[in-house]
Design a protein around this motif. Sequence first.
Motif: not given
Lengths: 162, 162, 162, 162
Positions: A35-36, A38, A42, A75, A77-78, A81-82, A100, A103, A135, A137
Amino acid sequence: MSEKKPITLTDGVAPGGSRRSGLDVIRGMIDGGMTSTMATTMDCRVIEAESGKAVIRAVPNEGFLNLHGTVHGGWAATVLDTALGCAVVTTLDAGQGTATVELSTRFIRPIFPGSGPVLATGTVVNRGRRLVVAEGRIVSEKDGKLLAQATGTWTVLEAERG
Amino acid sequence: MSEKKPITLTDGVAPGGSRRSGLDVIRGMIDGGMTSTMATTMDCRVIEAESGKAVIRAVPNEGFLNLHGTVHGGWAATVLDTALGCAVVTTLDAGQGTATVELSTRFIRPIFPGSGPVLATGTVVNRGRRLVVAEGRIVSEKDGKLLAQATGTWTVLEAERG
Amino acid sequence: MSEKKPITLTDGVAPGGSRRSGLDVIRGMIDGGMTSTMATTMDCRVIEAESGKAVIRAVPNEGFLNLHGTVHGGWAATVLDTALGCAVVTTLDAGQGTATVELSTRFIRPIFPGSGPVLATGTVVNRGRRLVVAEGRIVSEKDGKLLAQATGTWTVLEAERG
Amino acid sequence: MSEKKPITLTDGVAPGGSRRSGLDVIRGMIDGGMTSTMATTMDCRVIEAESGKAVIRAVPNEGFLNLHGTVHGGWAATVLDTALGCAVVTTLDAGQGTATVELSTRFIRPIFPGSGPVLATGTVVNRGRRLVVAEGRIVSEKDGKLLAQATGTWTVLEAERG
């Protein structure tokens, strides 16, 4: 804050020598637990991926609160974005990277530290040659309630451009 | 991940007993060093505030990297949501709270873990009775280069609504 | 520019005396051929509606071109604002109105004056008490190709607020 | 609907033979009264331009109303897309063109057909090699009140790409 070494450009997600497609890279992350940093900070990780789609599982905690005692919009948004970014990566050829461009996130219900895990699904809406629209959710894992929504644009970077 | 107790609704940023205006709350954060747990996790804090404006200083580090080895877009989104949100809070009366409705972020230059501190300025564009529009940007503290930009909408919550 | 009288607030879409739900108003538009003057100017009309969803058919022409000889982004934004806004209206109770808070549009393929009619579908993502999130897209009627995409937020206005 | 012939790609705004810079093209529009057909349809025209900035004057009328009897959000989005897009064009070299990637608009106050002319200012936030970010706002010419705000991203098209 993280004990995992980040996967870098030269590891294959982006320009610089990878012979693996973006989808292979994401699948390797699921299988290998890579994983990264970030994502570690998070507390989110990819759990599913196919071409044009990725699912992230993330767990809110007391370290992500805003002044109001709810989970910070950053959080969500992160996590989005991921999820959307991973969906974009699944459409990349070997040697391509992505970043990106923009966003746009809508925060629909408050998330609480005790809300439990959430699932974020990212889907590619259009894969252009140079620009990709995706997109997705965030829903509660427990009851499926919609918590946040995002749409964004990504640029495709070619190896020779770095 | 954080040793600081978050400031909660009942501490005065939002509905539930505060007799302090939003600007007083933000100024108290600057003077007293109080912060949210997310701000601690993401290493950002308010350093200036006036009515309709707030400045955040944030420091990227190795814990915030994406797969490409650059700072994750979610970190910039968090810093901007914080800067714009604090600017919105400075316009609140005692007893009012706020929540982000939507945030649109544009990522202009990559941020690296060694890039050094950034400054994020949030400015209220319009303070309506129920909705507030704010915008802002992140620049490098070192050379002033523009790194990211955001615009968003906040809702004003009245005490009696919780 | 238009020979049709616009439907106004007092005709029932919004505060001020209507006893019809938003869905009834939209269905009346489909059956009765009523429309707004902007819809006439931009050559678009509602062709389908159900609770939380609306479909618009629109025809680009030589009057909508930008400097590059393609259809102006403002035309696509108008068609999408109409489609998403109508979807939002279908969720309104009698006496409620609505207004767009923000609209985020992505332009995916150029539209040409000779491209032929397009279909825009708007769908409500979340119907809150005061805020509604909707999304949608424009596709070519001929071949279904995706031309543009939008997501936005609407506010619900109560009759007593005007 | 329009008696003016649109300026097309080959006239110099974009790829295909122009030896004029984008700023020269926009200045020629101001001096020569040339415009696009959409600008005529929506009654808006460029009145000022310098490098990285453009000002549009537009007049709302009865042909632009939504169902609520106020000016349609699509009209404001069109005026803003035009203002920001013209600001972007002023940064183009001869032979370059541009297209809107995404536009995010916030509708702050209702516009009425009798509100009188509005002024829309577009400003380039960042001119990258391939992507440009611009922002702007619409104010009432009469009293300077803020009516709408937008931010967006444009792509730079090179002549050889068409």
